[in-house]
Design an enzyme around this catalytic site. Sequence first.
Site, PDB file in Angstrom:
ATOM      1  N   LEU A 109       0.835  -1.200   0.000  1.00  0.00           N
ATOM      2  CA  LEU A 109       0.000   0.000   0.000  1.00  0.00           C
ATOM      3  C   LEU A 109       0.872   1.253   0.000  1.00  0.00           C
ATOM      4  O   LEU A 109       0.724   2.116  -0.860  1.00  0.00           O
ATOM      5  CB  LEU A 109      -0.932  -0.009   1.218  1.00  0.00           C
ATOM      6  CG  LEU A 109      -1.789   1.245   1.433  1.00  0.00           C
ATOM      7  CD1 LEU A 109      -2.767   1.430   0.263  1.00  0.00           C
ATOM      8  CD2 LEU A 109      -2.541   1.164   2.763  1.00  0.00           C
ATOM      9  N   GLU A 151       0.836   0.253   9.907  1.00  0.00           N
ATOM     10  CA  GLU A 151      -0.609  -0.034   9.912  1.00  0.00           C
ATOM     11  C   GLU A 151      -1.410   1.231  10.220  1.00  0.00           C
ATOM     12  O   GLU A 151      -2.482   1.195  10.809  1.00  0.00           O
ATOM     13  CB  GLU A 151      -0.962  -1.138  10.929  1.00  0.00           C
ATOM     14  CG  GLU A 151      -0.143  -2.414  10.813  1.00  0.00           C
ATOM     15  CD  GLU A 151      -0.504  -3.250   9.605  1.00  0.00           C
ATOM     16  OE1 GLU A 151      -0.945  -2.663   8.597  1.00  0.00           O
ATOM     17  OE2 GLU A 151      -0.350  -4.471   9.648  1.00  0.00           O
ATOM     18  N   MET A 194      14.960  -0.642  33.975  1.00  0.00           N
ATOM     19  CA  MET A 194      15.135  -1.395  35.218  1.00  0.00           C
ATOM     20  C   MET A 194      16.359  -2.300  35.173  1.00  0.00           C
ATOM     21  O   MET A 194      16.926  -2.638  36.217  1.00  0.00           O
ATOM     22  CB  MET A 194      13.887  -2.236  35.499  1.00  0.00           C
ATOM     23  CG  MET A 194      12.695  -1.433  35.964  1.00  0.00           C
ATOM     24  SD  MET A 194      11.265  -2.512  36.220  1.00  0.00           S
ATOM     25  CE  MET A 194      10.143  -1.383  37.064  1.00  0.00           C
ATOM     26  N   ASN A 214      -7.906  -2.791   9.374  1.00  0.00           N
ATOM     27  CA  ASN A 214      -8.600  -2.899  10.665  1.00  0.00           C
ATOM     28  C   ASN A 214      -8.117  -4.131  11.423  1.00  0.00           C
ATOM     29  O   ASN A 214      -7.786  -4.072  12.606  1.00  0.00           O
ATOM     30  CB  ASN A 214     -10.115  -2.954  10.467  1.00  0.00           C
ATOM     31  CG  ASN A 214     -10.709  -1.607  10.118  1.00  0.00           C
ATOM     32  OD1 ASN A 214     -10.149  -0.560  10.447  1.00  0.00           O
ATOM     33  ND2 ASN A 214     -11.852  -1.630   9.444  1.00  0.00           N
TER      34      ASN A 214
END
Length: 417
Positions: free
Chosen positions: A161, A399, A373, A275
């Site tokens: 895309l 996305e 940490m 989606n």
Amino acid sequence: MAASRVLSNAARLGSCIGSRHRFIRNLHIRGISSCVDPSHGLTDEQKEFQKVAFDFAANEMAPHMAEWDQKEIFPVDTMRRAAQLGFGGIYVQPDVGGSGLSRLDTSVIFEALSTGCVSTTAYISIHNMCAWMIDTFGNAEQRERFCPDLCLMEKFASYCLTEPGSGSDAASLATSAVLKGDHYVLNGSKAFISGGGDTDVYVVMCRTGGKGPKGISCVVVEKGTPGLSFGKKERKMGWNSQPTRAVIFEDCAVPVANLLGLEGQGFNIAMRGLNGGRINIASCSLGAAHASVQLARDHLLVRKQFGETLSNNQFLQFKLAEMATQLVASRLLVREAAAALQDDRADAAALCAMAKLFATDQCFDICNQALQMHGGYGYLKDYAVQQFVRDIRVHQILEGTNEVMRMIVSRNLLSEI
């Protein structure tokens, strides 16, 4: 029936249900329990294929995660073993070789697999999205021709895309497809394509009509088609177990028979695919965050400073509690969005955007805090936590960027006024 297909495949493979390896840095994902247990709320069947996915991640992925990253290996054989478990076409229909599972089932599987290697799982999620698009929008001949091999991962797929000049503004894509006889002739290029050059099937959004989304169509381009070529392999911060290249079309003639759906339907196909893709990538972030919470907890329990273990430091206790809360909140939102998408609810697209926005932001923060940490050790490539940080940073971009997710949610809200 769909779940039993996955479970029977797992039983037949056998290798994934035996003794479990520990993570490279003594991580035992499924050992973590209580308030962050990822099996809470699942059905018995879902717990079973979640276990299959966790075991595959621990046995087949985690021991190789660092090597795949450092040597930039695309682990084809490992992914094909995952496909034997039913993970090559998780939400593709069974009549063409898929597992026919739900979007929630899919989220559970991708979260579990990502504890073993985010980058590889993210590619598997993109492959699944492409297979679903062909299954959903293809005709009978296309489904039979492409889906069985994709579900077995005998062939791999890429989603095309994004272009150099159209990222967030996908409707402005410029790759053209001009009808000449019984072929479309494609010209243009796609950017940042996962699997590009190493995969076999390219689901391509191209312009067959005028400007805007209604001029976009979707065609399937097979590797080896004259006029199809690829750019250099990109060097990336993370996601190194999957190659990324530009996909280039120069008078590339694709049969009209490879058109998915109708002319002008491509943008709708792309958005519907995304989606689900947003749920998938959010689920991959959950797996990284779940692993990182475990890594942080284990480190606090053994690392000593000022004469006592870090687990006795209240500031770090509170930070760990915040990380656990972020993880569980993200998981609940992702699973709610997955259920909404499965049920085709009116708010599904907005919820998918919310889930992608929230989970990828929160899970990156969790992984980054886990690295902090660890102190200086967290910055070393001998420790898995830094790879989780690098691999999921891009989830806030692809996305649809998280800025675009905010646009989708706000438009949904404001359209109801």
